[in-house]
Design a protein around this motif. Structure first.
Motif, PDB file in Angstrom:
ATOM      1  N   GLY A 143      -5.707   5.794  -0.164  1.00 30.26           N
ATOM      2  CA  GLY A 143      -4.604   4.885   0.109  1.00 30.26           C
ATOM      3  C   GLY A 143      -4.622   4.461   1.562  1.00 30.26           C
ATOM      4  N   TRP A 184       0.842  -1.182   0.000  1.00 26.30           N
ATOM      5  CA  TRP A 184       0.000   0.000   0.000  1.00 26.30           C
ATOM      6  C   TRP A 184       0.879   1.233   0.000  1.00 26.30           C
ATOM      7  N   THR A 239      -6.184  -0.186   1.912  1.00 21.61           N
ATOM      8  CA  THR A 239      -6.161  -0.375   0.459  1.00 21.61           C
ATOM      9  C   THR A 239      -5.081  -1.361   0.039  1.00 21.61           C
TER      10      THR A 239
END
Length: 77
Positions: free
Chosen positions: A44, A4, A48
């Protein structure tokens, strides 16, 4: 392996896209995102997490190491 990006730390240099274009993309906002979630993921972060495609693990590690913003986070399953 999962990855991520913390967009708050992203400097927009695009090194991650150069190193691992199958895993990372740049958006029109100048920030990097994972290609799996793409820019549909607005913020984000660990929520995620994207799966790293088989064979791309080394490139993702290199991208994280080379990232000037240190915004790429890897989680090993």
């Amino acid at each position: 392996m999962k990855v991520w990006i913390d967009q708050d730390l992203c400097t927009g240099d695009g090194l991650c896209v150069e190193i691992a274009p199958d895993v990372f993309v740049m958006d029109s906002d100048g920030l990097a995102y994972d290609a799996e979630g793409g820019v549909q993921l607005a913020a984000g972060g660990p929520a995620t997490l994207a799966s790293v495609p088989e064979g791309q693990e080394e490139a993702v590690i290199e991208a994280a190491e080379e990232c000037p913003g240190e915004c790429i986070f890897i989680e090993v399953e």
